[in-house]
Design a protein around this motif. Structure first.
Motif, mmCIF file in Angstrom:
data_model
loop_
_atom_site.group_PDB
_atom_site.id
_atom_site.type_symbol
_atom_site.label_atom_id
_atom_site.label_comp_id
_atom_site.label_asym_id
_atom_site.label_seq_id
_atom_site.Cartn_x
_atom_site.Cartn_y
_atom_site.Cartn_z
ATOM 1 N N ASN A 86 0.833 -1.203 0.000
ATOM 2 C CA ASN A 86 0.000 0.000 0.000
ATOM 3 C C ASN A 86 0.871 1.257 0.000
ATOM 4 O OD1 ASN A 86 -2.636 1.424 0.329
ATOM 5 N ND2 ASN A 86 -1.753 1.991 2.299
ATOM 6 N N GLN A 87 1.931 1.253 0.804
ATOM 7 C CA GLN A 87 2.847 2.403 0.841
ATOM 8 C C GLN A 87 3.557 2.588 -0.504
ATOM 9 O OE1 GLN A 87 4.476 4.216 4.065
ATOM 10 N NE2 GLN A 87 2.264 4.160 4.327
ATOM 11 N N LEU A 88 3.955 1.487 -1.116
ATOM 12 C CA LEU A 88 4.679 1.569 -2.383
ATOM 13 C C LEU A 88 3.798 2.072 -3.519
ATOM 14 C CD1 LEU A 88 6.685 -1.765 -2.141
ATOM 15 C CD2 LEU A 88 7.658 0.541 -2.128
ATOM 16 N N LEU A 89 2.514 1.804 -3.452
ATOM 17 C CA LEU A 89 1.604 2.269 -4.490
ATOM 18 C C LEU A 89 1.332 3.769 -4.392
ATOM 19 C CD1 LEU A 89 -0.956 -0.699 -4.522
ATOM 20 C CD2 LEU A 89 0.829 -0.187 -6.217
ATOM 21 N N LYS A 90 1.644 4.363 -3.233
ATOM 22 C CA LYS A 90 1.348 5.779 -3.011
ATOM 23 C C LYS A 90 2.594 6.661 -2.989
ATOM 24 C CE LYS A 90 -2.780 4.766 -0.242
ATOM 25 N NZ LYS A 90 -3.400 4.851 1.114
ATOM 26 N N ASN A 91 3.779 6.072 -2.893
ATOM 27 C CA ASN A 91 5.020 6.833 -2.770
ATOM 28 C C ASN A 91 6.081 6.240 -3.690
ATOM 29 O OD1 ASN A 91 4.414 8.570 -0.149
ATOM 30 N ND2 ASN A 91 3.759 6.475 0.304
ATOM 31 N N GLU A 92 6.940 7.086 -4.209
ATOM 32 C CA GLU A 92 7.939 6.653 -5.191
ATOM 33 C C GLU A 92 9.198 6.133 -4.503
ATOM 34 O OE1 GLU A 92 9.743 5.561 -8.528
ATOM 35 O OE2 GLU A 92 7.663 6.240 -8.382
ATOM 36 N N VAL A 93 9.694 4.992 -4.969
ATOM 37 C CA VAL A 93 10.972 4.453 -4.514
ATOM 38 C C VAL A 93 11.791 4.048 -5.730
ATOM 39 C CG1 VAL A 93 10.026 3.605 -2.321
ATOM 40 C CG2 VAL A 93 10.109 2.064 -4.306
ATOM 41 N N VAL A 94 13.103 3.914 -5.521
ATOM 42 C CA VAL A 94 13.967 3.446 -6.608
ATOM 43 C C VAL A 94 14.269 1.959 -6.474
ATOM 44 C CG1 VAL A 94 15.008 5.698 -7.002
ATOM 45 C CG2 VAL A 94 16.087 4.099 -5.381
ATOM 46 N N ALA A 95 13.902 1.352 -5.318
ATOM 47 C CA ALA A 95 14.186 -0.068 -5.121
ATOM 48 C C ALA A 95 13.337 -0.610 -3.984
ATOM 49 C CB ALA A 95 15.667 -0.285 -4.812
ATOM 50 N N ILE A 96 13.207 -1.934 -3.940
ATOM 51 C CA ILE A 96 12.592 -2.624 -2.821
ATOM 52 C C ILE A 96 13.720 -3.164 -1.953
ATOM 53 C CG2 ILE A 96 10.993 -4.447 -2.124
ATOM 54 C CD1 ILE A 96 9.779 -2.202 -3.914
ATOM 55 N N GLY A 97 13.789 -2.678 -0.719
ATOM 56 C CA GLY A 97 14.857 -3.116 0.168
ATOM 57 C C GLY A 97 15.025 -2.186 1.350
ATOM 58 N N GLU A 98 15.788 -2.621 2.361
ATOM 59 C CA GLU A 98 16.542 -3.831 2.183
ATOM 60 C C GLU A 98 15.727 -5.051 2.605
ATOM 61 O OE1 GLU A 98 19.785 -4.528 5.401
ATOM 62 O OE2 GLU A 98 19.389 -2.351 5.511
ATOM 63 N N ILE A 99 15.929 -6.112 1.858
ATOM 64 C CA ILE A 99 15.255 -7.375 2.108
ATOM 65 C C ILE A 99 16.322 -8.464 2.077
ATOM 66 C CG2 ILE A 99 13.109 -6.561 1.087
ATOM 67 C CD1 ILE A 99 13.768 -8.102 -1.453
ATOM 68 N N GLY A 100 16.062 -9.604 2.709
ATOM 69 C CA GLY A 100 17.095 -10.620 2.623
ATOM 70 C C GLY A 100 17.016 -11.707 3.654
ATOM 71 N N LEU A 101 18.184 -12.289 3.926
ATOM 72 C CA LEU A 101 18.317 -13.445 4.804
ATOM 73 C C LEU A 101 19.441 -13.193 5.796
ATOM 74 C CD1 LEU A 101 18.135 -16.187 2.021
ATOM 75 C CD2 LEU A 101 16.286 -15.544 3.607
ATOM 76 N N ASP A 102 19.236 -13.635 7.033
ATOM 77 C CA ASP A 102 20.217 -13.398 8.092
ATOM 78 C C ASP A 102 20.300 -14.640 8.965
ATOM 79 O OD1 ASP A 102 21.577 -12.489 10.481
ATOM 80 O OD2 ASP A 102 21.155 -10.438 9.818
ATOM 81 N N ASN A 103 21.376 -15.392 8.825
ATOM 82 C CA ASN A 103 21.597 -16.590 9.643
ATOM 83 C C ASN A 103 22.436 -16.312 10.879
ATOM 84 O OD1 ASN A 103 20.156 -18.334 7.920
ATOM 85 N ND2 ASN A 103 21.921 -18.530 6.566
#
Length: 259
Positions: A86-103
């Protein structure tokens, strides 16, 4: 203190985390503007993009990203993802992140981390956005992920501390590797050797502020104004001039933004 250098790129920093440490971010942003710096202010939560967008509206040289990192893998995964979209549909970003994995920290379960990551990669592909990856001791999982996943845009492995196999595979697929303060630590000889060997067209630099301050300010709260220490180290490791490093990282950053 070294003389401040203009036109630097900080590809990854966290203003809200800096605020929580009592850092005057308005002063930091004003100094960045004076120095003609650019960069990406990175999201850590699912629901703060509108607030961050408003804060940075006077500073168009700073771009934004938003995503849910592995620390969000505790519970309410679908609710968080719905808020983020919902936030991404209303505001501009250049990337999705940070996202990932943490062991290392073992946030939530491995399954929850993988679910969050997969769903956000799908979201990035639907929106036509690159991803910014967090990888902490998860090289083998990312090698498997890159082997089976198609990405809409080239992404970034931020604060790269992984090994050579993942680095080479990521670069083969068009990703950028961004190096932070740990590059300047004497104990990280393996990282320094890897950095020196990689195709320079796939290199970015960052502070990950307020974390991981570079030498010689290690132990202090980090800010983008310490970026010049990382550039100086990076140029030395690549045996090129500081000016050449500045130009190359700027070219790489704008290639990332313009894809």
């Amino acid at each position: 203190m070294q003389t401040m250098i203009p036109h630097l790129i900080d590809s990854h920093f966290h203003l809200r985390s800096m605020q929580r440490k009592g850092i005057d971010v308005e002063s930091i942003l004003a100094s960045m503007q004076e120095l003609s710096m650019e960069g990406i202010e990175i999201g850590l939560d699912c629901g703060d993009l509108a607030e961050r967008t408003a804060m940075l509206e006077p500073y168009p040289f700073i771009k934004l990203s938003a995503g849910i990192g592995p620390w969000g893998a505790q519970d309410s995964l679908d609710e968080q993802l719905a808020v983020l979209e919902n936030q991404l549909l209303k505001n501009e970003v250049v990337a999705i992140g940070e996202i990932g994995l943490d062991n290392y920290h073992k946030y939530g379960t491995v399954e929850n981390q993988q679910y969050l990551l997969a769903r956000q990669i799908e979201l990035a592909n639907r929106l036509g956005k690159p991803v910014i990856f967090h990888n902490r001791e998860a090289d083998s999982q990312f090698i498997s992920l890159l082997g089976r996943t198609t990405f809409a845009k080239r992404g970034i492995f931020h604060c790269y501390q992984g090994g050579g196999e993942l680095a080479r595979l990521a670069i083969e697929q068009g990703f950028y590797l961004s190096f932070a303060g740990p590059l300047t630590y004497k104990a990280n000889k393996g990282m320094q050797d890897l950095f020196a060997s990689l195709p320079i067209e796939h290199i970015l630099l960052e502070t990950d502020s307020p974390y991981l301050s570079p030498n010689p300010v290690r132990g202090k709260a980090n800010t983008p104004l310490f970026m010049h220490y990382i550039y100086a180290c990076a140029a030395q490791l690549r045996s090129i001039s500081l000016e050449a490093m500045v130009l190359q990282v700027r070219a790489n950053f704008h290639a990332f933004l313009d894809q």
